[in-house]
Design a protein around this motif. Structure first.
Motif, PDB file in Angstrom:
ATOM      1  N   UNK A   1      73.089  73.970  35.644  1.00 51.31           N
ATOM      2  CA  UNK A   1      74.013  74.464  34.726  1.00 51.31           C
ATOM      3  C   UNK A   1      74.431  73.514  33.535  1.00 51.31           C
ATOM      4  N   UNK A   2      74.274  74.057  32.497  1.00 50.16           N
ATOM      5  CA  UNK A   2      74.247  73.287  31.244  1.00 50.16           C
ATOM      6  C   UNK A   2      75.894  72.573  31.007  1.00 50.16           C
ATOM      7  N   UNK A   3      77.054  73.149  31.559  1.00 53.77           N
ATOM      8  CA  UNK A   3      78.198  72.639  31.315  1.00 53.77           C
ATOM      9  C   UNK A   3      78.412  71.454  32.314  1.00 53.77           C
ATOM     10  N   UNK A   4      77.905  71.405  33.479  1.00 53.17           N
ATOM     11  CA  UNK A   4      77.939  70.260  34.191  1.00 53.17           C
ATOM     12  C   UNK A   4      77.256  69.316  33.947  1.00 53.17           C
TER      13      UNK A   4
ATOM     14  N   UNK B   1      86.973  66.822  35.912  1.00 54.11           N
ATOM     15  CA  UNK B   1      85.634  66.094  35.826  1.00 54.11           C
ATOM     16  C   UNK B   1      84.471  67.279  36.164  1.00 54.11           C
ATOM     17  N   UNK B   2      84.803  68.333  36.327  1.00 49.80           N
ATOM     18  CA  UNK B   2      83.906  69.419  36.441  1.00 49.80           C
ATOM     19  C   UNK B   2      82.895  69.847  35.055  1.00 49.80           C
ATOM     20  N   UNK B   3      83.771  69.537  34.097  1.00 53.41           N
ATOM     21  CA  UNK B   3      83.050  69.818  32.676  1.00 53.41           C
ATOM     22  C   UNK B   3      83.740  71.238  32.105  1.00 53.41           C
ATOM     23  N   UNK B   4      83.930  72.143  33.019  1.00 48.24           N
ATOM     24  CA  UNK B   4      84.806  73.430  32.857  1.00 48.24           C
ATOM     25  C   UNK B   4      86.026  73.162  32.064  1.00 48.24           C
ATOM     26  N   UNK B   5      86.329  74.357  31.414  1.00 46.82           N
ATOM     27  CA  UNK B   5      87.734  74.232  30.803  1.00 46.82           C
ATOM     28  C   UNK B   5      88.943  74.539  31.597  1.00 46.82           C
TER      29      UNK B   5
END
Length: 107
Positions: free
Chosen positions: A13-16, A73-77
């Motif tokens: 997954x690109x965001x992580x 810390x997940x990278x998601x909004x």
């Protein structure tokens, strides 16, 4: 689960993946319990090594409240965006494990 042999961890997954590359750490959800310790990461199951990381288990995640403390810390909004991605990647609700993955090894 700790082992002397730690298999690579995949960040499809690109965001992580962006969170790991940009910040040097990411908290990631995994459906199954996995080995922990020093290893490497890649973008796909058969892809090349992208870098060295250390994987540490945080614990079980079976509900939204288990994710909330780690959403930054997940990278998601947001926690909701993270839950949506878990559904997309794992085709299931939140029921698995959280891991903190940091760049480098724990020498």
């Amino acid at each position: 689960m700790s082992s002397t042999h730690v298999g690579p961890i995949i960040f499809g997954h690109e965001i992580a993946r962006d969170q790991l590359e940009r910040e040097g750490e990411v908290v990631t959800f995994r459906r199954r319990d996995r080995t922990t310790g020093d290893t490497w990461w890649r973008t796909s199951r058969t892809g090349p090594k992208e870098g060295d990381v250390h994987v540490a288990q945080i614990g079980r995640a079976t509900r939204r409240e288990d994710l909330e403390p780690y959403a930054d810390l997940s990278g998601f909004d947001s926690t909701d965006a993270w839950i949506d991605a878990i559904g997309d990647v794992h085709n299931s609700a939140v029921d698995g494990y959280l891991y903190r993955v940091t760049v480098g090894h724990s020498d």
